[in-house]
Design an enzyme around this catalytic site. Structure first.
Site, PDB file in Angstrom:
ATOM      1  CB  SER A  48      -0.888  -0.007   1.251  1.00 13.71           C
ATOM      2  OG  SER A  48      -1.573   1.222   1.412  1.00 13.71           O
ATOM      3  CE1 TYR A  79      -4.295  -2.165   5.378  1.00 13.16           C
ATOM      4  CE2 TYR A  79      -3.355  -0.032   4.788  1.00 13.16           C
ATOM      5  CZ  TYR A  79      -3.928  -1.235   4.414  1.00 13.16           C
ATOM      6  OH  TYR A  79      -4.124  -1.509   3.083  1.00 13.16           O
TER       7      TYR A  79
END
Length: 221
Positions: free
Chosen positions: A94, A107
Site C-alpha cells: 500500500s 495497518y
C-alpha cells in the site's frame, strides 16, 4: 481464492491465517490443476481509528491476515516454483507501506512488513545456489482503490490523487507482472512523489508537504 488453468476456473475457500490450512490448500491445488505459476497475496483488512482506540483483537487479526498470511502462502507455493525455476509472486502492500498515515498506525506497520518480506524474499531467492532466474516478484502499493476497503477517504486535490477503480488497478498489476516490475504504485506517478520528494525531505518538510495535500483516511468504526 480463484485459480484459472487451461480455460478452467477453480474456487477454493481457505483461512489464510491458518498455516496448516494453507499448506493443505496448496496440496489440493496441485492435485486439481498442477503447480501454481502466479501467486497473488491480496488478503487484507484495514481497521481505521487512532492507535489508542484499536483493540488487541483487531490488531492481532490484522497482522495475521496482512503479514503472516503472506509468509504462509510463500512457504506453501514457493518450493515448487524453485524446483521448476518458474513462477511469480505478487504482494499487495500500500502507499501506507511507503509512508505513515494517521488512523492507520498498525495497518501501516503491516504494509511496511509486506514490502520488507518481498524485498528480503527477492534477495534470498536470488542468492539461492540453485538456478532461480525464472522466479520474479512484484510488490504493489496502491493509494486508494474503489473496493470498499477505504470507507472515509480524505482527498484535497482529487485530480492529482484520484481514487482508482478496481479494473484499472488490475490492469496495472497485470502489466507489471508481464514486465517483471519489482515495485509499482497505483497510480504510477505516486512512485516518484514518494521516492524523490517525500523520502528526500527532512521530517518537518515532509509533514508540511502532507499537510498541504491533506490526503488520508478519516476514522470510522
Amino acid at each position: 481464492m480463484i485459480l484459472a488453468e487451461k480455460g478452467k476456473a477453480y474456487k477454493y475457500v481457505c483461512d489464510v491465517t491458518d498455516r496448516a490450512a494453507v499448506l493443505q490448500l496448496a496440496e489440493q491445488v496441485r492435485r486439481d490443476a498442477g503447480d501454481v505459476n502466479v501467486l497473488v497475496n491480496n488478503a487484507g483488512i484495514m481497521p481505521c481509528k487512532p492507535i489508542t482506540e484499536q483493540t488487541e483483537k483487531e490488531i492481532r487479526l490484522m497482522m495475521d491476515i496482512n503479514v503472516n498470511a503472506n509468509i504462509w502462502c510463500i512457504q506453501a507455493f514457493l518450493p515448487a516454483m524453485i524446483a521448476r525455476n518458474h513462477g511469480h509472486i505478487v504482494a499487495l502492500s500500500s502507499m501506507a507501506g511507503l509512508m505513515g498515515i494517521r488512523n492507520l498506525v498498525p495497518y501501516c506497520g503491516s504494509k511496511f512488513a509486506a514490502r520488507g518480506i518481498m524485498e528480503a524474499l527477492a534477495i534470498e531467492v536470488r542468492e539461492d545456489p540453485r538456478d532461480t532466474s525464472g522466479i520474479h516478484f512484484t510488490t504493489v502499493c496502491p493509494y486508494i482503490v474503489n473496493t470498499g476497503l477505504c470507507h472515509k477517504p480524505r482527498i484535497r486535490f482529487e485530480s492529482a490523487m484520484k481514487v482508482v477503480n478496481a479494473g484499472e488497478a488490475a490492469d496495472m498489476i497485470v502489466d507489471a507482472v508481464l514486465r517483471n516490475v519489482m515495485e509499482i504504485t497505483i497510480p504510477p506517478e505516486l512512485h516518484y512523489m514518494n521516492r524523490y520528494i517525500h523520502r528526500l525531505l527532512p521530517f518537518p518538510a515532509a509533514a508540511a508537504f502532507n499537510d498541504f495535500f491533506d490526503t488520508g483516511v478519516d476514522a470510522h468504526d
